[in-house]
Design a protein around this motif. Sequence first.
Motif, PDB file in Angstrom:
ATOM      1  N   ALA A 293     -50.219 -39.883 -13.756  1.00  0.00           N
ATOM      2  CA  ALA A 293     -50.222 -38.829 -13.127  1.00  0.00           C
ATOM      3  C   ALA A 293     -50.075 -39.179 -11.547  1.00  0.00           C
ATOM      4  CB  ALA A 293     -51.370 -37.820 -13.452  1.00  0.00           C
TER       5      ALA A 293
ATOM      6  N   ALA B  35     -48.506 -32.344 -13.541  1.00  0.00           N
ATOM      7  CA  ALA B  35     -49.271 -33.732 -13.787  1.00  0.00           C
ATOM      8  C   ALA B  35     -50.763 -33.249 -14.226  1.00  0.00           C
ATOM      9  CB  ALA B  35     -49.558 -34.371 -12.359  1.00  0.00           C
TER      10      ALA B  35
ATOM     11  N   ALA C 295     -43.402 -32.741 -17.755  1.00  0.00           N
ATOM     12  CA  ALA C 295     -43.768 -34.099 -17.128  1.00  0.00           C
ATOM     13  C   ALA C 295     -42.710 -35.104 -17.256  1.00  0.00           C
ATOM     14  CB  ALA C 295     -45.092 -34.564 -17.747  1.00  0.00           C
TER      15      ALA C 295
END
Lengths: 304, 304, 304, 304
Positions: free
Chosen positions: A195, B180, B252
């Motif tokens: 992330a 994220a 993502a």
Amino acid sequence: MASTAGVRHMKVGFLGLGAMGAAMATNLLKAGHEVTVWNRSPAAAEPLAALGAAVASTPAEAARGEVVLSMLANDAAVRAVILDGGVLDAMAPGTVHANHATVSVALAQELTQAHVARGVGYVAAPVFGRPDVAAAGRLNILAAGEPRAIERVRPLLEAMGSRVWPLGEAPERASVAKIAGNFMLAAAIESMAEASALVRAHGIGAADFLEIMTGTLFAAPAYQGYAKLIAEQRFKPAGFALPLGYKDVGLALSAGEAARVPLPFAGVLRDSLLEALAAGDEDVDWSVLSQVAARRAHLDERAG
Amino acid sequence: MASTAGVRHMKVGFLGLGAMGAAMATNLLKAGHEVTVWNRSPAAAEPLAALGAAVASTPAEAARGEVVLSMLANDAAVRAVILDGGVLDAMAPGTVHANHATVSVALAQELTQAHVARGVGYVAAPVFGRPDVAAAGRLNILAAGEPRAIERVRPLLEAMGSRVWPLGEAPERASVAKIAGNFMLAAAIESMAEASALVRAHGIGAADFLEIMTGTLFAAPAYQGYAKLIAEQRFKPAGFALPLGYKDVGLALSAGEAARVPLPFAGVLRDSLLEALAAGDEDVDWSVLSQVAARRAHLDERAG
Amino acid sequence: MASTAGVRHMKVGFLGLGAMGAAMATNLLKAGHEVTVWNRSPAAAEPLAALGAAVASTPAEAARGEVVLSMLANDAAVRAVILDGGVLDAMAPGTVHANHATVSVALAQELTQAHVARGVGYVAAPVFGRPDVAAAGRLNILAAGEPRAIERVRPLLEAMGSRVWPLGEAPERASVAKIAGNFMLAAAIESMAEASALVRAHGIGAADFLEIMTGTLFAAPAYQGYAKLIAEQRFKPAGFALPLGYKDVGLALSAGEAARVPLPFAGVLRDSLLEALAAGDEDVDWSVLSQVAARRAHLDERAG
Amino acid sequence: MASTAGVRHMKVGFLGLGAMGAAMATNLLKAGHEVTVWNRSPAAAEPLAALGAAVASTPAEAARGEVVLSMLANDAAVRAVILDGGVLDAMAPGTVHANHATVSVALAQELTQAHVARGVGYVAAPVFGRPDVAAAGRLNILAAGEPRAIERVRPLLEAMGSRVWPLGEAPERASVAKIAGNFMLAAAIESMAEASALVRAHGIGAADFLEIMTGTLFAAPAYQGYAKLIAEQRFKPAGFALPLGYKDVGLALSAGEAARVPLPFAGVLRDSLLEALAAGDEDVDWSVLSQVAARRAHLDERAG
């Protein structure tokens, strides 16, 4: 650390004085127990001796009390000290051994049988917590084994931890739970690593992003500690060394193999940790996974 | 929810009254703002009307105030309502639109340009929190956009959330951070799913194991809520529906593609969620990932 | 099988008479060599005896010739027979042992040292080819070891194979190459398995699709044989049994671990094979991977 | 290329003169057909004009014959030329369009409907083979569509390929089969890439290892061509460019998403190709995957 008022003081042998073991043995001394310590390299015993511990020159010599606790590094060390190093042979029938190491399921089963054969009680008692938590007597301690054996060592566990979590009679269960917990830790680190690489590539600082996450949904010790290391890219000194992390993910994969449980996240973790090891520096914290994720995206080359 | 003393009351349009949006609009009404609501299916507007909201029959009609907030389901809904549905055209130059949906990076950029072209302020303001958190006015709200636009909507954000997290001027950054964060949530669920399959295969109840984990290292909202669902295998009604989870992991992966960031955990998540979707029931919580992990290990067949 | 004209006939011990070993020993007999065979279960030696082989009742008894060849199942069997079973002790200095099994890198290194210590030549000579190829004397044989030892066994290798591929002096290299080759085989099967699930879900028969692929880009033995099994979903009898396939992928992962080489495809293969093993039937060909891929997509439930 | 004796010569429009398209159109001219060509940048049409082709200045102008063939780069180009560029509008009812591009399942379905609506026959006819194979008239051509439409274009397909593989009436099936085949190609490259990194780390040259593999089990065009590039680490000029490879794996993932088929190998490929793209050089062959595998193991740093 629970109150020790009214607790009978015991004769305890303590094997293994790394950062964790030393802190744990210290708390036993503080609680008034009579502790004989042993460590492979003797220097580590000196601070304990200063606090009143007896120092044994062999593991077997430390195994003559009513209870032996051990906090050794890995399967090989446990095997070398407990099975091949004479500890189990030196313990009298009726005494109890509590093993705090994270060991494989296979060794957990072998140890169980060996203790039964000697008439020695066996408690698998792996712990969650880093050295500072151990020093504060606030470990979380898993405990599996015969109920009587667990009761016997409970006052000691309570001197070292804030809570004891029972997991039934089969010692291997405590090993499996500890291994599964460490796997979840590794996954938490990898998810922060990926992330963070993603947000950095879009112009957001990893520190800013992780502050939000660990201030909200992920306001938990497991995340907050590692988020700091990732945000600061501070991988030395290692809180939990990369090769140990690799070993632990390997234990999860082995436990999965033994019980036929596919673990795709563990497979990814294995490769990412191996990639970190291939980079050459083993003396780093396993949160160096964040560097691996950044390198895959070639983030550092973009900064220029 | 911060104190509203001294806050100027605003004329607000609110678009999208799902479980989240309805709770958020309710808090705006409670804070004394003059709110005009719109929802695709009108029935959802009735409880708000009972609290004093005006009800618009078209999105554009709700867009005549000084600020428009929208909480729509996905890229397609945002595009249909804001861009193609006349909302942006109906807004006067100098007004501000705060978009609370989780949208793709590509749409975030397109929206930014479209608002600039119209002279309308644009704030990307995705939120963390489920409907009960929204109802309590305790959302965590990310906010990216022009500082003046953010200041304009800040009293509204503070009426709906416990904290506003600034992420700079580029609206897409709030999208990326939200994406994220949702990826980290998905990873947390998958790691609990795999760990639970592992311990179950070794005879430990998932509930017992997860109680330890979420009572210690993982004592965080993200884990505690989903651990409960996994332990009880209770996937209906869906707190966060499987197809939405799949969509978010796809966002993502797309954000990673756009910025050239490999995300191996997201790849695993994609496949696990797709396997859950292939099982046929879409009306389940995305913590059904734990069922996928158990099925891979054929755990249910063992129980017999 | 090369011409044997002018080849000196040798006294050969042959250990391990599974489908592969029996076919290989048969070709040695046909080439005129004097062969003493041994197998753990003696019945397998009978057909060889009928062709003129002497039958030993212990491995050591078969080890008295000038050359010993062994084709044993795995690391454990090689260790039990060669190291612990007295074969190496029974061999005279100056004789040569050629090991045809696929063993781990670690065991390959240990065997090398043990042979050197005894003054016995050691050739790692793993083979590519299934039993029918072995019967036809058309194996591809990798060979690593001291050049003089390789030259000594070359006439035997040429009696069993169509080509000998030299890999230098370090025996472990032949192990690594064989392990890497088997990994490529496993990857070929998984790629056909996933591709077949994909086309089936879109209404194309796996047989039709695989006929195109193996008639064009993938017109190679590795694909053609397994494509047939996948198309017909015929996993019994096993040509190469699932547990052996799992073992081989494990050897690749271990070889990667030893040399710090991440192998993401091997990680996926490990999980898919483990999922197949969890389904409960071990007595199937490893092309059962195609069933795992189909089950993940719940293809069979759609057919109904 | 089949014999053309007795074949009726047709009026053909050919759109798209990249390396593949130019070679294909050349073979149509050689077979005696009357070909009108078009290409976005007109220079590519000159060599064809020298061979007798008419040159159109717009795609629609080339679409006035009885058959149109197109070999365009990707979904966007097909959409721009065929749907938005007026080709379909220019075609008379009863004529046939054969599309040789690899397109997504979604576009394949949209094209089918658009052609039906216009009364124009539609054949999805993607090809396997690189430019040299196309030049030799030895492509493998998949063909799906209405039987009458396929029969109409068959003489043209046979002038360009060595074999036509029928895949039924639904044009999208040819797309899916082509996408699945390209996925298998990508997997073959990745498996060679990982295996080569593994053997290199153990001291074996990639060229030596791959020579064995492609001389035995993997003696197939798909392996032999790429093995050479990997062995020589020669990634320029690109035979098949990295971004096209990434696009094709994306098409496989999308086709899997549409039909709910998890594809774990495709997920790994996506990340490895993305890692190659992140390295910054897009003008390389997709066998550069071998460099990614080597970099993960930090092999180049060891050499020093």
